[in-house]
Write an enzyme that holds these catalytic residues in place. Structure first.
Site, PDB file in Angstrom:
ATOM      1  N   GLY A  46       0.840  -1.201   0.000  1.00  0.00           N
ATOM      2  CA  GLY A  46       0.000   0.000   0.000  1.00  0.00           C
ATOM      3  C   GLY A  46       0.870   1.243   0.000  1.00  0.00           C
ATOM      4  N   GLN A  51       2.782   9.955   1.902  1.00  0.00           N
ATOM      5  CA  GLN A  51       4.140   9.383   1.970  1.00  0.00           C
ATOM      6  C   GLN A  51       5.034   9.850   0.820  1.00  0.00           C
ATOM      7  OE1 GLN A  51       2.360   5.269   2.549  1.00  0.00           O
ATOM      8  NE2 GLN A  51       4.277   5.043   3.646  1.00  0.00           N
ATOM      9  N   CYS A  91       5.870  -0.489   7.425  1.00  0.00           N
ATOM     10  CA  CYS A  91       5.592   0.775   6.738  1.00  0.00           C
ATOM     11  C   CYS A  91       6.813   1.173   5.919  1.00  0.00           C
ATOM     12  CB  CYS A  91       5.265   1.865   7.771  1.00  0.00           C
ATOM     13  SG  CYS A  91       4.864   3.455   7.033  1.00  0.00           S
ATOM     14  N   LEU A  92       6.580   1.554   4.680  1.00  0.00           N
ATOM     15  CA  LEU A  92       7.696   1.949   3.803  1.00  0.00           C
ATOM     16  C   LEU A  92       8.351   3.238   4.304  1.00  0.00           C
ATOM     17  CD1 LEU A  92       5.995   1.144   0.372  1.00  0.00           C
ATOM     18  CD2 LEU A  92       7.708  -0.229   1.577  1.00  0.00           C
ATOM     19  N   HIS A 133      -4.404   1.407   7.737  1.00  0.00           N
ATOM     20  CA  HIS A 133      -3.041   1.945   7.883  1.00  0.00           C
ATOM     21  C   HIS A 133      -2.835   3.129   6.917  1.00  0.00           C
ATOM     22  CE1 HIS A 133       1.496   1.188   8.225  1.00  0.00           C
ATOM     23  NE2 HIS A 133       1.417   1.967   7.147  1.00  0.00           N
ATOM     24  N   GLU A 134      -3.285   2.955   5.661  1.00  0.00           N
ATOM     25  CA  GLU A 134      -3.086   4.030   4.657  1.00  0.00           C
ATOM     26  C   GLU A 134      -3.973   5.235   4.971  1.00  0.00           C
ATOM     27  OE1 GLU A 134      -0.542   3.615   3.061  1.00  0.00           O
ATOM     28  OE2 GLU A 134      -0.371   1.448   3.184  1.00  0.00           O
ATOM     29  N   HIS A 137      -2.335   7.418   7.406  1.00  0.00           N
ATOM     30  CA  HIS A 137      -1.335   8.311   6.791  1.00  0.00           C
ATOM     31  C   HIS A 137      -2.008   9.604   6.306  1.00  0.00           C
ATOM     32  CE1 HIS A 137       2.456   6.174   6.780  1.00  0.00           C
ATOM     33  NE2 HIS A 137       1.953   5.100   6.189  1.00  0.00           N
TER      34      HIS A 137
HETATM   35  O1  K1U Z   1       4.120   2.226   3.965  1.00  0.00           O
HETATM   36  C1  K1U Z   1       3.011   1.752   3.776  1.00  0.00           C
HETATM   37  O2  K1U Z   1       2.022   2.358   4.145  1.00  0.00           O
HETATM   38  C2  K1U Z   1       2.904   0.433   3.081  1.00  0.00           C
HETATM   39  C3  K1U Z   1       2.895  -0.755   4.039  1.00  0.00           C
HETATM   40  C4  K1U Z   1       1.475  -1.241   4.179  1.00  0.00           C
HETATM   41  C5  K1U Z   1       1.164  -2.208   5.275  1.00  0.00           C
HETATM   42  C6  K1U Z   1       1.850  -3.381   5.471  1.00  0.00           C
HETATM   43  C7  K1U Z   1       1.497  -4.267   6.471  1.00  0.00           C
HETATM   44  C8  K1U Z   1       0.428  -3.978   7.277  1.00  0.00           C
HETATM   45  C9  K1U Z   1      -0.244  -2.781   7.119  1.00  0.00           C
HETATM   46  C10 K1U Z   1       0.112  -1.908   6.109  1.00  0.00           C
HETATM   47  C11 K1U Z   1       3.797  -1.830   3.463  1.00  0.00           C
HETATM   48  O3  K1U Z   1       3.626  -2.252   2.378  1.00  0.00           O
HETATM   49  S1  K1U Z   1       5.080  -2.392   4.461  1.00  0.00           S
HETATM   50  C12 K1U Z   1       5.978  -3.583   3.521  1.00  0.00           C
HETATM   51  C13 K1U Z   1       5.286  -4.848   3.220  1.00  0.00           C
HETATM   52  O4  K1U Z   1       5.243  -5.191   2.076  1.00  0.00           O
HETATM   53  C14 K1U Z   1       4.626  -5.727   4.216  1.00  0.00           C
HETATM   54  C15 K1U Z   1       4.936  -5.725   5.564  1.00  0.00           C
HETATM   55  C16 K1U Z   1       4.275  -6.576   6.455  1.00  0.00           C
HETATM   56  C17 K1U Z   1       3.299  -7.436   5.992  1.00  0.00           C
HETATM   57  C18 K1U Z   1       3.000  -7.456   4.644  1.00  0.00           C
HETATM   58  C19 K1U Z   1       3.665  -6.620   3.775  1.00  0.00           C
HETATM   59 ZN    ZN Z   2       2.784   3.211   6.136  1.00  0.00          ZN
END
Ligand code: K1U
Ligand code: ZN
Length: 168
Positions: A46, A51, A91-92, A133-134, A137
């Site tokens: 996401g 961001q 989170c990225l 989560h998004e 943000h």
């Molecule tokens: O930065 C962000 O908002 C993107 C984030 C989204 C997210 C991941 C996991 C749970 C809630 C929201 C990411 O993509 S983090 C990297 C990722 O690919 C990931 C991390 C944990 C689980 C699954 C994917």
């Molecule tokens: Zn995030």
């Protein structure tokens, strides 16, 4: 398409509140495309406009294994919630930090699509977690702000140290 720079916590711009999008223009469609490309390149599931320092209510999400089920939500609103889940989030903007956060398990969301039309959608599991989560943000909230002050300050120190170490 352009790969955008993702703001890194504790950048103050991550705390800006995004403004609603009044008309879905070609500029918004291009931003959504660039955000999707940026998310796929960073291996994320996401990304919120906040961001990439674009403070408008726009998020992109793809939780599929095949990475071909992109969802774009403009002006998303949660209109119903059910249950509670406890998911390990990442989170990225906060690389390398993973923490369990409590969220609603099932949600119904209303948003505008890239065609300018309103739609509603039910989500559960990782999809529901990622939407919440998004949307945080877009309100200027980063997931680690649900943690205790002690945990947050440890994470901030760790990230600041890491950012100092990678600078030339
Ligand atoms: O930065 C962000 O908002 C993107 C984030 C989204 C997210 C991941 C996991 C749970 C809630 C929201 C990411 O993509 S983090 C990297 C990722 O690919 C990931 C991390 C944990 C689980 C699954 C994917
Ligand atoms: Zn995030």
């Amino acid at each position: 398409m352009t790969i955008l720079k993702i703001l890194q916590y504790p950048d103050e711009r991550l705390h800006k509140v995004a403004a609603p999008i009044s008309v879905v223009t070609d500029e918004i469609r291009l931003l959504a495309q660039d955000m999707a490309e940026t998310m796929y390149t960073a291996n994320g599931i996401g990304l919120a406009a906040t961001q990439v320092d674009a403070h408008q209510r726009l998020i992109v999400i793809d939780v599929s294994d095949t990475r071909d089920q992109l969802h774009v939500f403009i002006n998303p609103e949660i209109i119903a919630v059910k249950g509670e889940s406890d998911y390990q989030e990442g989170c990225l903007s906060v690389p390398g930090i993973f923490e369990k956060i409590k969220r609603a398990e099932n949600i119904t969301i209303r948003a505008t699509g890239l065609d300018g039309n309103l739609f509603e959608l039910d989500a559960d599991g990782l999809f529901a977690v990622c939407i919440q989560h998004e949307m945080d943000h877009l309100m200027g909230r980063v997931f680690i702000e649900y943690l205790s002050q002690l945990k947050q300050s440890r994470i901030r120190s760790k990230l600041k140290k890491r950012q100092r170490d990678v600078k030339p």
